[in-house]
Design an enzyme around this catalytic site. Structure first.
Site, PDB file in Angstrom:
ATOM      1  N   HIS A 249     -28.452 112.612   1.912  1.00 27.77           N
ATOM      2  CA  HIS A 249     -27.124 112.573   2.525  1.00 27.77           C
ATOM      3  C   HIS A 249     -26.358 111.340   2.066  1.00 27.77           C
ATOM      4  CE1 HIS A 249     -29.445 109.877   5.109  1.00 27.77           C
ATOM      5  NE2 HIS A 249     -28.287 109.308   5.420  1.00 27.77           N
TER       6      HIS A 249
ATOM      7  N   HIS B 184     -23.744 106.268  -1.194  1.00 23.00           N
ATOM      8  CA  HIS B 184     -24.983 106.452  -1.945  1.00 23.00           C
ATOM      9  C   HIS B 184     -25.886 107.462  -1.246  1.00 23.00           C
ATOM     10  CE1 HIS B 184     -25.856 103.553   1.190  1.00 23.00           C
ATOM     11  NE2 HIS B 184     -27.103 103.991   1.147  1.00 23.00           N
TER      12      HIS B 184
END
EC number: 3.1.-.-
Length: 173
Positions: free
Chosen positions: A115, A34
């Protein structure tokens, strides 16, 4: 209860990330790959209705979210986290800002660096070995994400979706 707000990338990106996470990420079994938009925060049941209403409003005002994954990177020396770098863009930045103002006001715990974590809690030598290998690999994914998710943490530490918010005005409260 702890809540967090994330974007889930496509299955293709998740499969790529998981090919590393299963070996190098101690949170592999707790949450799928995620992009964190809002780090874990405490809220009670009474706040949920207002929170979800506000998240639907934010989603309606947010266009589809383009993401571009371009390389492996690391937060070293701050931490030994290895991640897939998601290029910052105006939509991501604005959404992150929205999720840290108004009802969700509060200074973010960390600077926003979009990220997807692929490694954490690695001892120094293993971190250096893994990062020296992955940083040389070519990575390129581009896609558009049309929803973000409010998650809550279970007693065993895993995270599950509480609600999903489709962006671009496709849903309203």
């Amino acid at each position: 209860m702890k809540y967090g707000i994330v974007l889930f990338p496509s299955k293709c990106i998740q499969d790529f990330a998981n090919s590393y996470r299963k070996r190098y990420d101690s949170h592999y079994a707790l949450i799928p790959p995620h992009i964190t938009l809002k780090y874990p925060f405490e809220a009670n049941e009474g706040q949920l209705k207002e929170m979800t209403k506000e998240l639907h409003r934010i989603a309606a005002e947010t266009p589809p979210i383009p993401i571009k994954v371009t390389k492996f990177s690391s937060f070293y020396p701050t931490s030994n986290i290895i991640y897939l770098k998601v290029e910052q863009n105006d939509v991501l930045k604005h959404l992150h800002e929205q999720l840290h103002s108004g009802l969700f006001a509060g200074k973010p715990e960390f600077a926003f660096v979009p990220h997807i974590t692929i490694g954490r809690d690695l001892p120094g030598a293993e971190y250096a070995d893994v990062y020296s290998q992955v940083k040389l690999q070519h990575v390129h994914f581009e896609e558009t994400i049309d929803r973000f998710h409010l998650l809550y943490q279970l007693e065993n530490g895993s995270w599950t979706v509480y609600d999903t918010f489709v962006v671009g005005g496709k849903e309203t409260v």
